[in-house]
Design a protein around this motif. Structure first.
Motif, mmCIF file in Angstrom:
data_model
loop_
_atom_site.group_PDB
_atom_site.id
_atom_site.type_symbol
_atom_site.label_atom_id
_atom_site.label_comp_id
_atom_site.label_asym_id
_atom_site.label_seq_id
_atom_site.Cartn_x
_atom_site.Cartn_y
_atom_site.Cartn_z
ATOM 1 N N ARG A 267 1.045 6.058 14.037
ATOM 2 C CA ARG A 267 0.839 5.975 12.581
ATOM 3 C C ARG A 267 -0.501 6.558 12.186
ATOM 4 N NH1 ARG A 267 3.075 0.776 9.342
ATOM 5 N NH2 ARG A 267 5.230 1.402 9.523
ATOM 6 N N ASN A 339 9.232 -3.113 6.119
ATOM 7 C CA ASN A 339 8.313 -3.995 5.390
ATOM 8 C C ASN A 339 9.084 -5.114 4.710
ATOM 9 O OD1 ASN A 339 5.889 -2.830 5.946
ATOM 10 N ND2 ASN A 339 5.717 -1.691 4.031
ATOM 11 N N ALA A 340 10.200 -4.746 4.061
ATOM 12 C CA ALA A 340 10.992 -5.751 3.349
ATOM 13 C C ALA A 340 11.431 -6.843 4.330
ATOM 14 C CB ALA A 340 12.197 -5.090 2.699
ATOM 15 N N LYS A 342 9.932 -7.576 7.132
ATOM 16 C CA LYS A 342 8.751 -8.278 7.625
ATOM 17 C C LYS A 342 8.311 -9.361 6.637
ATOM 18 C CE LYS A 342 4.747 -5.878 8.221
ATOM 19 N NZ LYS A 342 3.788 -4.986 8.878
ATOM 20 N N PHE A 343 8.394 -9.024 5.346
ATOM 21 C CA PHE A 343 7.852 -9.943 4.349
ATOM 22 C C PHE A 343 8.922 -10.801 3.652
ATOM 23 C CE2 PHE A 343 4.702 -6.493 4.675
ATOM 24 C CZ PHE A 343 3.604 -7.248 5.055
ATOM 25 N N ASP A 371 13.905 -6.686 -2.128
ATOM 26 C CA ASP A 371 13.958 -7.843 -1.222
ATOM 27 C C ASP A 371 13.735 -9.134 -1.989
ATOM 28 O OD1 ASP A 371 11.136 -8.572 -1.325
ATOM 29 O OD2 ASP A 371 10.725 -6.796 -0.112
ATOM 30 N N GLY A 375 6.715 -11.212 -2.132
ATOM 31 C CA GLY A 375 6.220 -10.534 -3.336
ATOM 32 C C GLY A 375 4.773 -10.084 -3.186
ATOM 33 N N ILE A 376 4.299 -9.371 -4.187
ATOM 34 C CA ILE A 376 2.938 -8.804 -4.136
ATOM 35 C C ILE A 376 2.235 -9.121 -5.457
ATOM 36 C CG2 ILE A 376 1.607 -6.667 -3.879
ATOM 37 C CD1 ILE A 376 4.242 -5.523 -2.573
ATOM 38 N N GLU A 389 -4.919 -0.334 3.240
ATOM 39 C CA GLU A 389 -4.904 -1.430 2.256
ATOM 40 C C GLU A 389 -3.738 -2.360 2.535
ATOM 41 O OE1 GLU A 389 -6.649 -2.511 -0.230
ATOM 42 O OE2 GLU A 389 -8.197 -0.964 -0.368
ATOM 43 N N GLY A 400 0.925 -8.932 10.778
ATOM 44 C CA GLY A 400 0.468 -7.742 11.501
ATOM 45 C C GLY A 400 0.583 -6.491 10.645
ATOM 46 N N GLY A 401 0.321 -5.326 11.246
ATOM 47 C CA GLY A 401 0.454 -4.057 10.511
ATOM 48 C C GLY A 401 -0.872 -3.319 10.432
ATOM 49 N N THR A 402 -0.776 -2.054 10.027
ATOM 50 C CA THR A 402 -1.975 -1.211 9.982
ATOM 51 C C THR A 402 -2.425 -0.906 8.561
ATOM 52 O OG1 THR A 402 -0.500 0.675 10.018
ATOM 53 C CG2 THR A 402 -1.461 0.026 12.118
ATOM 54 N N GLY A 403 -1.563 -1.174 7.591
ATOM 55 C CA GLY A 403 -1.917 -0.801 6.214
ATOM 56 C C GLY A 403 -1.770 0.692 5.988
ATOM 57 N N SER A 430 10.206 -8.159 -4.044
ATOM 58 C CA SER A 430 9.687 -6.851 -4.460
ATOM 59 C C SER A 430 10.806 -5.828 -4.485
ATOM 60 C CB SER A 430 8.637 -6.338 -3.468
ATOM 61 O OG SER A 430 7.766 -7.354 -3.094
ATOM 62 N N PHE A 432 10.838 -1.758 -4.033
ATOM 63 C CA PHE A 432 10.130 -0.488 -3.821
ATOM 64 C C PHE A 432 11.071 0.638 -4.251
ATOM 65 C CE2 PHE A 432 6.102 -1.119 -1.727
ATOM 66 C CZ PHE A 432 6.153 -2.483 -1.444
HETATM 67 P P1 ADP Z 1 1.419 -2.586 6.957
HETATM 68 O O1 ADP Z 1 1.447 -1.830 8.249
HETATM 69 O O2 ADP Z 1 0.252 -3.496 6.834
HETATM 70 O O3 ADP Z 1 2.723 -3.215 6.611
HETATM 71 P P2 ADP Z 1 1.960 -0.898 4.676
HETATM 72 O O4 ADP Z 1 1.173 0.222 4.107
HETATM 73 O O5 ADP Z 1 3.364 -0.618 5.076
HETATM 74 O O6 ADP Z 1 1.121 -1.445 5.891
HETATM 75 O O7 ADP Z 1 1.947 -2.085 3.635
HETATM 76 C C1 ADP Z 1 0.745 -2.431 2.995
HETATM 77 C C2 ADP Z 1 0.793 -3.830 2.471
HETATM 78 O O8 ADP Z 1 1.690 -3.926 1.380
HETATM 79 C C3 ADP Z 1 1.298 -4.852 3.469
HETATM 80 O O9 ADP Z 1 0.259 -5.290 4.335
HETATM 81 C C4 ADP Z 1 1.749 -5.971 2.545
HETATM 82 O O10 ADP Z 1 0.635 -6.749 2.150
HETATM 83 C C5 ADP Z 1 2.257 -5.224 1.325
HETATM 84 N N1 ADP Z 1 3.731 -5.065 1.344
HETATM 85 C C6 ADP Z 1 4.431 -3.971 1.682
HETATM 86 N N2 ADP Z 1 5.760 -4.163 1.540
HETATM 87 C C7 ADP Z 1 5.921 -5.432 1.107
HETATM 88 C C8 ADP Z 1 7.066 -6.238 0.762
HETATM 89 N N3 ADP Z 1 8.319 -5.767 0.836
HETATM 90 N N4 ADP Z 1 6.819 -7.496 0.332
HETATM 91 C C9 ADP Z 1 5.578 -7.969 0.251
HETATM 92 N N5 ADP Z 1 4.455 -7.284 0.550
HETATM 93 C C10 ADP Z 1 4.613 -6.020 0.975
#
Ligand code: ADP
Length: 595
Positions: A267, A339-340, A342-343, A371, A375-376, A389, A400-403, A430, A432
């Motif tokens: 990544r 991401n969906a 994961k969260f 999803d 939420g955000i 970010e 986890g994750g890299t942002g 959320s 997307f």
């Molecule tokens: P990461 O590798 O940390 O997931 P992303 O750039 O894919 O990096 O996502 C950035 C941030 O956006 C995540 O750390 C999370 O806080 C938020 N995010 C992304 N997708 C979702 C989602 N479906 N629901 C909630 N938060 C999300």
């Protein structure tokens, strides 16, 4: 003020450009005064030659000044010194003419005449405006002020009455104050301009440094991935050899840690490649429906383990065959749906693809992944698309994750002529959305629709194939050799292209597997030499391995005679499949990359 900076051509160019752009129109101010003199006074009937002369000089100087300003870039570019001299001449000549004209009017009519008063008001009003316009050049200001006031001071001193001395003093006082104020204005101008230069230089060096960093990281990709692949490959080997359960447990942990490290590395490198402008999109035919189905299918197991429902819809209006970059589109989809997943802890995830509009050519599709997750927060909904970010550092520790995922995805989508955005409510979920443009694949191209990154059809192993491996990195070479031998192939491994050619002189091989980046003779050079030596005989299949974007090198591969290429990191199963495919001559006529 540092004098060397002020004498630099860069500063002088900026100063003269500012001077021209601020004051080019100033020459016309005198035409207004002339109109007042012609229309409201008897100047023309009493001294026509004088009024005609000052009118002529004013029109000529005003036009010259306007022309020099209007055509600044072209004239200045040719000869800066000549431009400067000409501009200074038209300004000062005009100022001197008006200084003398005022003096003549005063001598002819005296202070009590309306004409003298009119000129005094006009010139006293103009001078401060001129000061502001001429601020970039203190030399021009000085000569301008002196030219305008000196004749009146001289005439008053010459006439010598108390009134005259008083007036000379008033003019002199005016001159001193105007010059003093001009100095202050000029100093501010210099500070401002130098600061602007310093900021521009700092911005440029920051941009250069950022670009250099991204280019460095992108180039480091190969170096970073190679040892990582070796670690994973060796673990793979160790796991396939007899080991007690404790050791096996440790190795499984090494494998999982290695895989997640490699994913992060990928990544990071992907992002730096995008930043460094090193990514180009492919344009190959594909089916967006199949791509969507396959992507969702690959995530079903994970969804099921979390008890989440996955749904996917593709509107009937979406064309069956499109042309674009399926690998990159899949990358975006995997990231957003991943991401969906994961969260989201309960509920469902829905993916929808629809056609929203037809641009001049091709189609514009909208993708939505909805999803029912955490939420955000509204204030984070913009920043999550920026690199590194994450919405909430506590959730990051948990999930986890890299942002980097969304930063990469949104840039890819922009490269596809679309954009990405989010609608979200904390606690409720959320959505997307992203759009992307595609061309519609022609019927001919559609025949060979490439289904995203789909691997080739698994084929039974053909044992006893004799394979020549050329790879300069010792660990990778050993790993490849071991992997291929485990598969039942006979392997000879060498460290570069020259050794490969020597080996081929002594033995006959069924297939050559070769790294592109090798010292002495690289993969492309070696392939070309192998083809030259075959002289039209039966060609040996050559598979090239590369850590770079193979797409950008496709043409060179084809011309050098490489049959197929394989993008590192090495995934054993895919490599075996490709070897089988190439050996059996499936698709032997064309190139099709496997990443
Ligand atoms: P990461 O590798 O940390 O997931 P992303 O750039 O894919 O990096 O996502 C950035 C941030 O956006 C995540 O750390 C999370 O806080 C938020 N995010 C992304 N997708 C979702 C989602 N479906 N629901 C909630 N938060 C999300």
């Amino acid at each position: 003020m540092p004098p060397d900076e002020l004498s630099s051509p860069e500063y002088q160019g900026q100063r003269d450009s500012d001077l021209a752009h601020r004051s080019a129109f100033g020459g016309f101010v005198y035409l207004g005064f002339l109109a007042a003199l012609w229309a409201t006074t008897d100047y023309f009937s009493s001294h026509p030659a004088l009024l005609a002369a000052i009118t002529g000089i004013s029109v000529a100087c005003g036009a010259g000044r306007f022309l020099l300003g209007y055509r600044f870039e072209r004239m200045y570019g040719r000869n800066p010194a000549a431009w400067r001299a000409a501009y200074s001449l038209v300004i000062n000549l005009n100022a001197l003419a008006w200084g003398l004209f005022l003096m003549a009017t005063f001598l002819l009519y005296g202070y009590r005449d309306w004409k003298t008063l009119l000129l005094l008001i006009c010139l006293a009003g103009t001078a401060p405006i001129a000061l502001a316009a001429l601020t970039p050049s203190p030399a021009v200001i000085r000569t301008f002020l002196i030219a305008l006031t000196a004749p009146m001071i001289a005439a008053n001193l010459y006439l010598g009455s108390t009134l005259n001395y008083t007036m000379a003093l008033v003019f002199f006082w005016y001159l001193v104050f105007a010059a003093g104020h001009a100095r202050v204005l000029h100093r501010q101008y210099v500070d401002y301009t130098l600061e602007k230069f310093a900021l521009a230089a700092a911005k440029k060096s920051a941009e250069d440094a950022n670009r250099a960093k991204s280019a460095f990281l992108a180039n480091m990709g190969h170096e970073l991935r190679t040892p990582m692949n070796a670690i994973l490959g060796m673990t793979h080997l160790a796991l396939n050899s007899p080991a007690d359960s404790e050791r096996r447990q440790y190795l499984l942990m090494v494998k999982s840690a290695g895989e997640s490290l490699l994913a992060m590395l990928n990544r990071l490198l992907d992002f730096s490649k995008i930043e460094a402008g090193k990514i180009e999109l492919e344009a190959v035919p594909f089916s967006v429906r199949r791509l969507s189905d396959e992507t969702m299918q690959s995530l079903v197991a994970e969804a099921r383990s979390k008890g989440i429902q996955l749904r996917s819809y593709v509107d009937a209006s979406v064309p069956l065959r499109l042309q674009g970059d399926p690998l990159r589109l899949r990358q975006v989809m995997v990231n957003v749906v991943g991401n969906a997943l994961k969260f989201t802890n309960q509920g469902e995830i829905e993916s929808r693809i629809s056609r929203i509009q037809d641009p001049a050519t091709g189609v514009l599709l909208q993708f939505t992944v909805k999803d029912t997750g955490i939420g955000i927060a509204p204030e984070k909904q913009q920043s999550i698309f920026e690199a590194f970010e994450q919405a909430d550092s506590s959730t990051t520790r948990k999930y986890g994750g890299t942002g980097l995922g969304l930063a990469i995805s949104s840039r890819i989508v922009e490269m596809m002529g679309g954009r990405m955005w989010v609608e979200s409510e904390p606690g409720r979920g959320s959505s997307f959305h992203w759009t992307a443009r595609f061309a519609i694949a022609s019927e001919k191209a559609a025949g060979g629709v490439q289904e995203g990154a789909k691997a080739v059809i698994p084929a039974a192993a053909t044992p006893n194939l004799k394979i020549l491996v050329a790879e300069d990195h010792a660990m990778s070479r050993q790993l490849l050799k071991k992997l291929l031998e485990m598969r039942g192939y006979l392997v000879v491994a060498v460290a570069n292209g020259s050794e490969a050619l020597r080996a081929m002189e002594q033995q006959v091989f069924d297939l050559v597997l070769m790294d592109i980046h090798m010292p002495e003779l690289d993969g492309i050079g070696t392939a070309a030499e192998i083809r030259r030596r075959e002289q039209g005989g039966k060609p040996v299949p050559i598979i090239a391995m590369t850590a770079e974007s193979a797409e950008s090198l496709r043409e060179r591969y084809v011309t050098s005679g490489i049959t197929e290429y394989f993008a590192k990191p090495i995934k054993p199963d895919r490599l075996f499949e490709l070897i089988e495919k190439v050996y059996r001559g499936v698709n032997a006529a064309g190139m099709s990359g496997t990443a």
